[in-house]
Motif scaffolding. Structure first.
Motif, mmCIF file in Angstrom:
data_model
loop_
_atom_site.group_PDB
_atom_site.id
_atom_site.type_symbol
_atom_site.label_atom_id
_atom_site.label_comp_id
_atom_site.label_asym_id
_atom_site.label_seq_id
_atom_site.Cartn_x
_atom_site.Cartn_y
_atom_site.Cartn_z
ATOM 1 N N ILE A 180 0.850 -1.200 0.000
ATOM 2 C CA ILE A 180 0.000 0.000 0.000
ATOM 3 C C ILE A 180 0.880 1.242 0.000
ATOM 4 C CG2 ILE A 180 -1.683 1.355 1.300
ATOM 5 C CD1 ILE A 180 -2.849 -1.067 -0.139
ATOM 6 N N ASP A 181 0.728 2.059 -1.024
ATOM 7 C CA ASP A 181 1.430 3.331 -1.128
ATOM 8 C C ASP A 181 0.497 4.418 -0.601
ATOM 9 O OD1 ASP A 181 2.480 5.836 -2.083
ATOM 10 O OD2 ASP A 181 3.742 4.701 -3.474
ATOM 11 N N VAL A 182 0.832 4.966 0.583
ATOM 12 C CA VAL A 182 -0.058 5.966 1.173
ATOM 13 C C VAL A 182 -0.013 7.274 0.397
ATOM 14 C CG1 VAL A 182 -0.060 4.940 3.474
ATOM 15 C CG2 VAL A 182 1.714 6.616 2.883
ATOM 16 N N ALA A 183 1.103 7.553 -0.279
ATOM 17 C CA ALA A 183 1.154 8.740 -1.141
ATOM 18 C C ALA A 183 0.204 8.591 -2.309
ATOM 19 C CB ALA A 183 2.584 8.976 -1.634
ATOM 20 N N ASN A 184 0.073 7.379 -2.831
ATOM 21 C CA ASN A 184 -0.865 7.146 -3.923
ATOM 22 C C ASN A 184 -2.316 7.264 -3.450
ATOM 23 O OD1 ASN A 184 1.356 6.721 -5.505
ATOM 24 N ND2 ASN A 184 1.123 4.500 -5.654
ATOM 25 N N LEU A 185 -2.580 6.855 -2.215
ATOM 26 C CA LEU A 185 -3.928 7.049 -1.674
ATOM 27 C C LEU A 185 -4.255 8.538 -1.607
ATOM 28 C CD1 LEU A 185 -4.108 4.457 1.255
ATOM 29 C CD2 LEU A 185 -5.103 4.254 -1.025
ATOM 30 N N HIS A 186 -3.279 9.352 -1.191
ATOM 31 C CA HIS A 186 -3.516 10.796 -1.164
ATOM 32 C C HIS A 186 -3.685 11.351 -2.578
ATOM 33 C CE1 HIS A 186 -3.287 15.031 -0.283
ATOM 34 N NE2 HIS A 186 -2.244 15.145 -1.081
ATOM 35 N N THR A 187 -2.844 10.889 -3.507
ATOM 36 C CA THR A 187 -2.958 11.330 -4.898
ATOM 37 C C THR A 187 -4.350 11.070 -5.438
ATOM 38 O OG1 THR A 187 -0.612 10.876 -5.291
ATOM 39 C CG2 THR A 187 -2.031 11.049 -7.225
ATOM 40 N N ASN A 188 -4.873 9.885 -5.176
ATOM 41 C CA ASN A 188 -6.192 9.528 -5.701
ATOM 42 C C ASN A 188 -7.314 10.257 -4.973
ATOM 43 O OD1 ASN A 188 -4.894 7.868 -7.510
ATOM 44 N ND2 ASN A 188 -5.162 6.016 -6.289
ATOM 45 N N ARG A 189 -7.046 10.716 -3.747
ATOM 46 C CA ARG A 189 -8.022 11.566 -3.068
ATOM 47 C C ARG A 189 -8.161 12.895 -3.809
ATOM 48 N NH1 ARG A 189 -7.216 12.595 3.134
ATOM 49 N NH2 ARG A 189 -5.062 12.970 2.450
ATOM 50 N N VAL A 190 -7.030 13.489 -4.193
ATOM 51 C CA VAL A 190 -7.062 14.775 -4.884
ATOM 52 C C VAL A 190 -7.589 14.619 -6.305
ATOM 53 C CG1 VAL A 190 -5.671 16.717 -5.697
ATOM 54 C CG2 VAL A 190 -5.168 15.673 -3.473
ATOM 55 N N ASN A 191 -7.092 13.613 -7.011
ATOM 56 C CA ASN A 191 -7.373 13.497 -8.443
ATOM 57 C C ASN A 191 -8.672 12.768 -8.770
ATOM 58 O OD1 ASN A 191 -4.911 14.745 -8.764
ATOM 59 N ND2 ASN A 191 -3.816 12.905 -9.414
ATOM 60 N N ARG A 192 -9.095 11.862 -7.883
ATOM 61 C CA ARG A 192 -10.276 11.054 -8.206
ATOM 62 C C ARG A 192 -11.336 11.072 -7.107
ATOM 63 N NH1 ARG A 192 -8.102 5.556 -11.089
ATOM 64 N NH2 ARG A 192 -7.766 4.878 -8.936
ATOM 65 N N GLY A 193 -11.095 11.860 -6.048
ATOM 66 C CA GLY A 193 -12.090 11.988 -4.997
ATOM 67 C C GLY A 193 -12.266 10.757 -4.142
ATOM 68 N N GLU A 194 -11.236 9.922 -4.012
ATOM 69 C CA GLU A 194 -11.336 8.678 -3.251
ATOM 70 C C GLU A 194 -10.801 8.903 -1.830
ATOM 71 O OE1 GLU A 194 -9.145 5.955 -5.637
ATOM 72 O OE2 GLU A 194 -10.616 5.952 -7.258
ATOM 73 N N ASP A 195 -11.555 8.507 -0.840
ATOM 74 C CA ASP A 195 -11.209 8.726 0.556
ATOM 75 C C ASP A 195 -10.222 7.662 1.037
ATOM 76 O OD1 ASP A 195 -11.101 9.354 3.228
ATOM 77 O OD2 ASP A 195 -13.127 8.650 3.689
ATOM 78 N N PRO A 196 -8.990 8.036 1.426
ATOM 79 C CA PRO A 196 -8.027 7.034 1.902
ATOM 80 C C PRO A 196 -8.546 6.230 3.089
ATOM 81 C CG PRO A 196 -6.904 9.110 1.456
ATOM 82 C CD PRO A 196 -8.376 9.380 1.348
ATOM 83 N N ALA A 197 -9.238 6.898 4.016
ATOM 84 C CA ALA A 197 -9.738 6.185 5.193
ATOM 85 C C ALA A 197 -10.729 5.096 4.803
ATOM 86 C CB ALA A 197 -10.382 7.168 6.167
ATOM 87 N N ALA A 198 -11.592 5.382 3.825
ATOM 88 C CA ALA A 198 -12.561 4.375 3.382
ATOM 89 C C ALA A 198 -11.853 3.188 2.745
ATOM 90 C CB ALA A 198 -13.545 5.001 2.399
ATOM 91 N N VAL A 199 -10.789 3.452 1.990
ATOM 92 C CA VAL A 199 -10.024 2.348 1.390
ATOM 93 C C VAL A 199 -9.374 1.512 2.487
ATOM 94 C CG1 VAL A 199 -8.093 1.759 -0.117
ATOM 95 C CG2 VAL A 199 -9.624 3.631 -0.746
ATOM 96 N N LEU A 200 -8.727 2.173 3.448
ATOM 97 C CA LEU A 200 -8.045 1.449 4.515
ATOM 98 C C LEU A 200 -9.018 0.659 5.377
ATOM 99 C CD1 LEU A 200 -5.461 4.165 5.613
ATOM 100 C CD2 LEU A 200 -5.011 2.092 4.289
#
Length: 461
Positions: A180-200
């Motif tokens: 799991i790349d946490v930087a990628n989770l943040h990237t996808n939050r900004v670019n695709r509106g995906e919540d990192p906490a919901a994924v985790l």
């Protein structure tokens, strides 16, 4: 694990590490408390390991190979040669596992190379193809495989699964581990509106092999996962969210460009250790993970489930609307080829994609292509009179010539492109470029008549 590859063996404890790169090899050797390193698998030769890497191995520092070229999310089955090479590197390094990405990097019809990791559509068919590709890779590799979630500038239209459901079903059907790349989770939050906490909350963290942490930068409302900037606080916050749910076996700092002074690397590793030392949060902070099929008690969809209207239930390899898995591969190949062609060959953007984001991605791919070629062949910018002249010339060359054979071939093709056009204008520089091309191509450079003919063909095209 039902439908998977059997029970997982315990995850190897790795600790805190850093991505090993030749540019910072000496600094890495001096970093205090370093537990392990990760190397780009394609950049090392098992029989000729760099001396600094060998010294780390002799000190007992673990080394994990990280592949970037398999393209397991692509429509084609994994290349046996690439799998063998990855396995050979794992064996030579005594690695406890190997890692790759949930991405596609090329198409075979037409033959196109992205030179970068591109997202796969989150559909049942794409998941079926990915799962078979992962099983092929697992059977070929001598050690366990872990796959990384990637950063993306854009979503695919028509996604049927969320990121969390896609990852969960991949693990349940193959037994593969997750990186799991946490930087990628943040990237996808900004670019695709995906919540990192919901994924985790929704993915199987028991399958976690280790974690990546990296820096990036936001421009024009788009987050670029550059690996060339300091790790921002927002990424460390996502790492803290992950640490609140599970104690990761390993965490690794990635830096690929614009390398900072040694002290800054130490500070970033210290910050990562600080987050990990904080320990888990209160149990109430951790939401229960949704299973692949269970519904919430109130009848609502559980976290990580598909968007409304999507088909429910794990894929069975049937490949959706007909033709079995081969049919799914054909349809996925057509979709991926249309997108990649738009990104690297200037063909129309497929229906449903955000055209502005595709333009941003296309520029990013071209810029990365120029940068990598300059690193592989630093003589070319020197011959052309500097970085700006090189970049202008290369981007002009790349605009109508998609990469088809990797970066080293791209460097040779760029040099030949210049020679065909009697460039550079300075005769001495052109002689240097001719000598450089001849030494590496193993052939005579094209003669004047050939250059003239090719130039005419290029203009006609």
């Amino acid at each position: 694990m039902e439908g998977g590859r059997g029970d997982m063996k315990p995850v190897t404890h790795l600790g805190v590490g850093i991505g090993w790169r030749p540019e910072i090899a000496e600094a890495v050797e001096r970093l205090p408390g370093l537990d392990w390193v990760e190397v780009v698998a394609e950049n090392i030769c098992p029989g000729h390991l760099p001396a600094p890497l060998t010294r780390l191995l002799e000190r007992g520092v673990r080394v994990v190979p990280h592949g970037v070229s398999l393209g397991l999310g692509g429509a084609d089955r994994p290349d046996a040669g690439k799998l063998a090479a990855l396995g050979e590197r794992a064996s030579a390094l005594g690695a406890p596992l190997v890692t790759e990405h949930i991405a596609y990097v090329r198409t075979s019809s037409p033959v196109l190379e992205a030179g970068h990791l591109l997202p796969v559509p989150r559909t049942r068919e794409a998941l079926d193809v990915l799962c078979e590709n992962v099983r092929i890779a697992q059977d070929a590799l001598p050690v366990p495989l872990a796959l990384e979630n990637i950063a993306a500038l854009f979503p695919w239209p028509g996604d049927e699964l969320t990121e969390a459901r896609f990852l969960t079903e991949l693990v349940e059907r193959t037994g593969v581990r997750l990186l799991i790349d946490v930087a990628n989770l943040h990237t996808n939050r900004v670019n695709r509106g995906e919540d990192p906490a919901a994924v985790l909350d929704a993915i199987p963290l028991e399958a976690l092999a280790y974690v990546h942490v990296a820096g990036g930068v936001q421009r024009g409302g788009v987050w670029h996962d550059t690996h060339a900037h300091p790790v921002p606080g927002v990424v460390l916050d996502v790492l803290a969210q992950l640490r609140a749910r599970v104690e990761p076996a390993g965490v690794l700092l990635e830096r690929d460009d614009d390398f900072p002074p040694e002290g800054e690397l130490e500070n970033e590793l210290r910050a990562i250790r600080g987050v990990l030392a904080a320990g888990p949060d209160e149990p109430a902070r951790k939401a229960p993970r949704a299973t692949a099929t269970a519904a919430a008690p109130d009848g609502n969809e559980p976290p990580g489930n598909e968007p409304p209207g999507a088909e429910v239930g794990a894929g069975d390899g049937a490949g959706g609307s007909g033709g079995g898995l081969d049919g799914a591969r054909t349809r996925l190949g057509l979709q991926q080829a249309a997108l990649l062609s738009a990104l690297v060959a200037g063909t129309p953007v497929p229906e449903g994609f955000d055209r502005q984001r595709i333009r941003v991605q296309a520029r990013a791919l071209a810029a990365k292509r120029a940068s990598v070629v300059a690193k592989l062949a630093p003589e070319l910018p020197a011959i052309l009179g500097g970085g700006d002249a090189y970049r202008t010339a290369f981007l002009g060359y790349a605009r109508g010539r998609p990469m088809t054979g990797g970066y080293r071939r791209d460097a040779l093709d760029f040099a030949e492109h210049l020679l065909i056009r009697n460039l550079p204008a300075d005769p001495a520089a052109r002689r240097r470029l001719t000598a450089w091309w001849r030494e590496r191509a193993g052939a005579r450079p094209p003669g004047r008549l050939t250059r003239w003919a090719r130039a005419l063909v290029g203009k006609a095209a």
